[in-house]
Design a protein around this motif. Structure first.
Motif, PDB file in Angstrom:
ATOM      1  N   UNK A 253      10.704  13.551   2.552  1.00 14.26           N
ATOM      2  CA  UNK A 253      10.299  13.686   1.150  1.00 14.26           C
ATOM      3  C   UNK A 253       8.881  13.168   0.925  1.00 14.26           C
ATOM      4  N   UNK A 254       8.514  12.078   1.606  1.00 14.88           N
ATOM      5  CA  UNK A 254       7.208  11.435   1.379  1.00 14.88           C
ATOM      6  C   UNK A 254       6.279  11.606   2.579  1.00 14.88           C
TER       7      UNK A 254
ATOM      8  N   UNK B 127       5.472   8.661  -4.512  1.00  9.14           N
ATOM      9  CA  UNK B 127       5.764   9.249  -5.808  1.00  9.14           C
ATOM     10  C   UNK B 127       6.826   8.429  -6.535  1.00  9.14           C
ATOM     11  N   UNK B 128       6.872   8.591  -7.838  1.00 10.22           N
ATOM     12  CA  UNK B 128       7.847   7.852  -8.631  1.00 10.22           C
ATOM     13  C   UNK B 128       9.272   8.319  -8.288  1.00 10.22           C
TER      14      UNK B 128
ATOM     15  N   UNK C 257       0.844  -1.210   0.000  1.00  9.41           N
ATOM     16  CA  UNK C 257       0.000   0.000   0.000  1.00  9.41           C
ATOM     17  C   UNK C 257       0.871   1.248   0.000  1.00  9.41           C
ATOM     18  N   UNK C 258       1.958   1.203   0.794  1.00  6.17           N
ATOM     19  CA  UNK C 258       2.857   2.358   0.860  1.00  6.17           C
ATOM     20  C   UNK C 258       3.543   2.606  -0.482  1.00  6.17           C
TER      21      UNK C 258
END
Length: 430
Positions: free
Chosen positions: A313-314, A287-288, A281-282
């Motif tokens: 960042x995420x 993001x790519x 799920x994570x």
């Protein structure tokens, strides 16, 4: 006899004998040809085996598998490499079919015993080359550090540093020494015996470098002092990266907020990594080309920057996944409860602020630590790196920098107030 050997008649007779032998041949000419072909055959086999051994050893790959037989899937890298080479080499393919799995008592040059002998011969050749280079350079320095093996056996790594013919500093690993002990007198005996075994004179040693342990770099009876008693010209230089690691970890451990932050960061990684379902799920929400969550490093404190970087960042994606798992009624109650607890911890200004702060601090620490471990680094450069890091940390302590991080935290998290300000203040009874 000398006059006869140097006479023209004797030389003429020897020349006639050689000419007759080459023209008419010898009685055992067939045996000689057969022996030369046999020697050439086994030399070609050894050449292929040594190429495989060298390729695996250079890359640090394991050789053995659960079974050492050709044609099995659970054989090791050594057998697998020979089988792969045999697919494109008819000569080796024929040899494996003829001698592959015959067992002990049969000459094949493919057994694990021959492989171990080749590794030992190569190791001795490498060490001999290193020792020759050290003797040509004359002066050298030593690096010694002890670390537990995976089998829980203490071992001492012995490294020598010298200047090559191209006037470049070179660091060479010599060997691991098992069961070295922790006392300085035991370690100094091992160091001196190791140098003696490789015919290296301690009088040519000009430098020593260890970590800051009391038995290695203490004040009086440590390894550093005992080496200096043998050779007063041996200059001690402390490991530049190790003190930085200790200073950073000790500074963080003296603050309860920092301890809580890193504990929650590790708990967040454990929550996702322990389940392939949650990890999937994570990954779908990230993001790519963004970094996934990282575990905290237990040995290198500055490497925790990767864990902080991945969270920073995420941040929004990770908070969104925690909300999804918390509200998903198909999940186990324990999973939803754990996700809810992590969400309450992280989705606040108190956790967003240290995430941004530690991300910058640890990123700078990690870069400096990697630079300090460079082979070509000089003492003047080390001092400059330390000084720049101190200036950077002092700049973060300014009020303006605090306000800047606070604004970044509000923009990232969306929360305007700290949890302390939102608490209902108790009223005293009159």
């Amino acid at each position: 006899m000398k006059e006869h050997e140097n006479s023209d008649d004797h030389r003429y007779a020897c020349a006639k004998l050689l000419a007759r032998k080459n023209a008419s041949g010898r009685v055992y000419k067939g045996l000689v040809i057969q022996m030369e072909e046999e020697i050439k055959y086994w030399q070609e086999i050894l050449r292929r085996v040594m190429a495989v051994v060298r390729s695996l050893a250079v890359r640090g790959l394991p050789f053995r598998g659960s079974q050492e037989k050709f044609g099995l899937r659970n054989s090791g890298n050594y057998i697998m490499s020979l089988e792969l080479l045999a697919e494109f080499d008819p000569f080796l393919n024929a040899h494996i079919k003829r001698h592959g799995n015959k067992g002990c008592g049969t000459t094949s040059y493919l057994s694990s015993k021959i492989c171990d002998e080749i590794i030992d011969i190569m190791a001795k050749k490498v060490i001999s080359t290193i020792v020759t280079e050290i003797k040509q350079a004359k002066y050298f320095s030593i690096f010694v550090d002890s670390t537990p093996h995976i089998c829980h056996v203490e071992q001492l790594s012995f490294i020598v540093r010298y200047v090559s013919k191209k006037e470049c500093p070179v660091e060479r690993f010599i060997r691991f020494i098992p069961k070295c002990g922790h006392k300085a007198e035991d370690i100094v005996t091992i160091v001196l015996d190791t140098l003696k075994n490789y015919d290296l004179d301690i009088a040519d040693c000009r430098g020593q470098s260890y970590d800051n342990a009391s038995n290695m770099a203490g004040a009086y009876s440590d390894l550093k002092a005992r080496i200096k008693e043998v050779n007063a010209l041996v200059l001690f230089v402390s490991c530049s990266a190790h003190p930085l690691n200790l200073v950073g970890s000790c500074a963080a451990e003296c603050c309860e907020t920092s301890i809580s932050f890193f504990s929650n960061l590790q708990a967040l990684y454990n929550f996702f990594s322990i389940s392939t379902h949650r990890w999937g799920i994570l990954i779908l929400r990230l993001k790519q080309n963004s970094k996934v969550l990282k575990s905290l490093s237990q040995t290198r404190w500055s490497a925790r920057g990767d864990a902080c970087k991945s969270l920073c960042v995420s941040w929004n994606e990770i908070m969104a996944v925690l909300k999804i798992i918390t509200c998903d009624m198909s999940e186990k109650p324990s999973t939803r409860f754990e996700a809810s607890g992590l969400l309450n911890h992280f989705d606040s200004l108190e956790m967003c602020f240290p995430t941004l702060l530690w991300n910058d601090v640890l990123e700078r620490f990690n870069k400096v630590s990697k630079s300090l471990q460079s082979i070509n680094i000089e003492l003047s450069t080390i001092v400059k790196l330390y000084h720049s890091l101190v200036i950077y940390l002092e700049g973060i302590r300014k009020d303006s920098t605090f306000d800047l991080y606070e604004l970044k935290s509000i923009g990232l998290n969306g929360e305007q107030n700290y949890a302390y300000d939102l608490k209902r203040k108790p009223k005293r009874k009159v």
